[in-house]
Design a protein around this motif. Structure first.
Motif, mmCIF file in Angstrom:
data_model
loop_
_atom_site.group_PDB
_atom_site.id
_atom_site.type_symbol
_atom_site.label_atom_id
_atom_site.label_comp_id
_atom_site.label_asym_id
_atom_site.label_seq_id
_atom_site.Cartn_x
_atom_site.Cartn_y
_atom_site.Cartn_z
ATOM 1 N N LEU A 12 0.836 -1.199 0.000
ATOM 2 C CA LEU A 12 0.000 0.000 0.000
ATOM 3 C C LEU A 12 0.872 1.251 0.000
ATOM 4 O O LEU A 12 1.858 1.332 0.722
ATOM 5 C CB LEU A 12 -0.896 0.016 1.239
ATOM 6 C CG LEU A 12 -1.986 -1.042 1.290
ATOM 7 C CD1 LEU A 12 -2.693 -1.000 2.636
ATOM 8 C CD2 LEU A 12 -2.978 -0.858 0.172
ATOM 9 N N TRP A 16 -2.605 5.712 1.157
ATOM 10 C CA TRP A 16 -3.694 4.775 0.878
ATOM 11 C C TRP A 16 -5.009 5.208 1.510
ATOM 12 O O TRP A 16 -6.065 4.953 0.948
ATOM 13 C CB TRP A 16 -3.329 3.354 1.294
ATOM 14 C CG TRP A 16 -3.263 3.121 2.773
ATOM 15 C CD1 TRP A 16 -2.170 3.216 3.570
ATOM 16 C CD2 TRP A 16 -4.343 2.746 3.624
ATOM 17 N NE1 TRP A 16 -2.492 2.941 4.859
ATOM 18 C CE2 TRP A 16 -3.833 2.646 4.928
ATOM 19 C CE3 TRP A 16 -5.700 2.501 3.420
ATOM 20 C CZ2 TRP A 16 -4.631 2.301 6.026
ATOM 21 C CZ3 TRP A 16 -6.482 2.159 4.503
ATOM 22 C CH2 TRP A 16 -5.941 2.063 5.785
ATOM 23 N N THR A 17 -4.964 5.893 2.643
ATOM 24 C CA THR A 17 -6.221 6.327 3.268
ATOM 25 C C THR A 17 -6.937 7.366 2.407
ATOM 26 O O THR A 17 -8.157 7.343 2.297
ATOM 27 C CB THR A 17 -5.981 6.889 4.685
ATOM 28 O OG1 THR A 17 -5.000 7.915 4.633
ATOM 29 C CG2 THR A 17 -5.520 5.795 5.635
ATOM 30 N N LEU A 20 -8.523 5.475 -0.517
ATOM 31 C CA LEU A 20 -9.731 4.784 -0.076
ATOM 32 C C LEU A 20 -10.871 5.776 0.149
ATOM 33 O O LEU A 20 -12.005 5.539 -0.266
ATOM 34 C CB LEU A 20 -9.463 3.994 1.197
ATOM 35 C CG LEU A 20 -10.652 3.268 1.816
ATOM 36 C CD1 LEU A 20 -11.265 2.284 0.830
ATOM 37 C CD2 LEU A 20 -10.236 2.561 3.100
ATOM 38 N N ARG A 21 -10.580 6.896 0.771
ATOM 39 C CA ARG A 21 -11.603 7.914 1.029
ATOM 40 C C ARG A 21 -12.195 8.439 -0.276
ATOM 41 O O ARG A 21 -13.416 8.550 -0.421
ATOM 42 C CB ARG A 21 -10.999 9.059 1.843
ATOM 43 C CG ARG A 21 -12.009 10.098 2.287
ATOM 44 C CD ARG A 21 -11.386 11.210 3.130
ATOM 45 N NE ARG A 21 -10.670 10.684 4.285
ATOM 46 C CZ ARG A 21 -9.343 10.753 4.435
ATOM 47 N NH1 ARG A 21 -8.587 11.321 3.522
ATOM 48 N NH2 ARG A 21 -8.767 10.257 5.513
ATOM 49 N N TRP A 23 -12.200 6.964 -3.258
ATOM 50 C CA TRP A 23 -12.928 5.892 -3.944
ATOM 51 C C TRP A 23 -14.289 5.656 -3.293
ATOM 52 O O TRP A 23 -15.308 5.558 -3.969
ATOM 53 C CB TRP A 23 -12.090 4.616 -3.944
ATOM 54 C CG TRP A 23 -12.781 3.450 -4.536
ATOM 55 C CD1 TRP A 23 -13.123 3.280 -5.850
ATOM 56 C CD2 TRP A 23 -13.236 2.290 -3.846
ATOM 57 N NE1 TRP A 23 -13.754 2.068 -6.008
ATOM 58 C CE2 TRP A 23 -13.833 1.439 -4.798
ATOM 59 C CE3 TRP A 23 -13.183 1.878 -2.520
ATOM 60 C CZ2 TRP A 23 -14.372 0.207 -4.459
ATOM 61 C CZ3 TRP A 23 -13.712 0.651 -2.186
ATOM 62 C CH2 TRP A 23 -14.306 -0.160 -3.151
ATOM 63 N N ALA A 24 -14.318 5.601 -1.955
ATOM 64 C CA ALA A 24 -15.576 5.370 -1.232
ATOM 65 C C ALA A 24 -16.537 6.547 -1.407
ATOM 66 O O ALA A 24 -17.753 6.365 -1.374
ATOM 67 C CB ALA A 24 -15.299 5.132 0.250
ATOM 68 N N ASN A 36 -3.534 4.658 -9.161
ATOM 69 C CA ASN A 36 -4.073 4.301 -7.848
ATOM 70 C C ASN A 36 -5.237 3.316 -7.940
ATOM 71 O O ASN A 36 -5.600 2.698 -6.941
ATOM 72 C CB ASN A 36 -4.509 5.551 -7.094
ATOM 73 C CG ASN A 36 -3.335 6.406 -6.706
ATOM 74 O OD1 ASN A 36 -2.253 5.908 -6.417
ATOM 75 N ND2 ASN A 36 -3.521 7.709 -6.724
ATOM 76 N N VAL A 40 -6.837 0.242 -5.476
ATOM 77 C CA VAL A 40 -8.262 0.060 -5.179
ATOM 78 C C VAL A 40 -8.688 -1.354 -5.539
ATOM 79 O O VAL A 40 -9.303 -2.059 -4.729
ATOM 80 C CB VAL A 40 -9.120 1.107 -5.929
ATOM 81 C CG1 VAL A 40 -10.592 0.777 -5.832
ATOM 82 C CG2 VAL A 40 -8.841 2.505 -5.403
ATOM 83 N N PHE A 44 -8.530 -3.078 -1.902
ATOM 84 C CA PHE A 44 -9.847 -2.783 -1.335
ATOM 85 C C PHE A 44 -10.958 -3.655 -1.912
ATOM 86 O O PHE A 44 -11.881 -4.033 -1.199
ATOM 87 C CB PHE A 44 -10.196 -1.310 -1.518
ATOM 88 C CG PHE A 44 -9.133 -0.372 -1.010
ATOM 89 C CD1 PHE A 44 -8.468 -0.634 0.174
ATOM 90 C CD2 PHE A 44 -8.790 0.752 -1.717
ATOM 91 C CE1 PHE A 44 -7.472 0.216 0.634
ATOM 92 C CE2 PHE A 44 -7.808 1.616 -1.263
ATOM 93 C CZ PHE A 44 -7.152 1.345 -0.081
ATOM 94 N N LEU A 48 -9.548 -7.066 0.673
ATOM 95 C CA LEU A 48 -10.360 -6.706 1.834
ATOM 96 C C LEU A 48 -11.631 -7.540 1.888
ATOM 97 O O LEU A 48 -11.988 -8.088 2.932
ATOM 98 C CB LEU A 48 -10.693 -5.216 1.827
ATOM 99 C CG LEU A 48 -11.555 -4.718 2.983
ATOM 100 C CD1 LEU A 48 -10.856 -4.965 4.317
ATOM 101 C CD2 LEU A 48 -11.859 -3.244 2.808
#
Length: 61
Positions: A12, A16-17, A20-21, A23-24, A36, A40, A44, A48
């Motif tokens: 990662l 990475w946070t 993720l933020r 993408w979410a 990136n 994902v 993720f 995950l």
């Protein structure tokens, strides 16, 4: 468990946070960055979800 741990080649990134933020939150791929999206998809989406399903299955058994 080994399948859910990324290899050193696919480790990662430091940010990475934020990836993720974004993408979410539904950001466009162009905003997240094509490079990136590999993070994902690998970390993720695949690893995950696989790890969560493994934990759920183990708990049931």
């Amino acid at each position: 468990m080994r399948p859910s741990i990324p290899s050193k080649a696919n480790a990662l990134p430091a940010k990475w946070t934020a990836i993720l933020r974004n993408w979410a939150a539904g950001e466009e791929v162009t905003a997240i960055g094509a490079q990136n999206m590999r993070v994902v998809e690998d970390a993720f989406i695949y690893r995950l979800v696989w790890a969560l399903e493994a934990v759920r299955t183990r708990r049931v058994s």
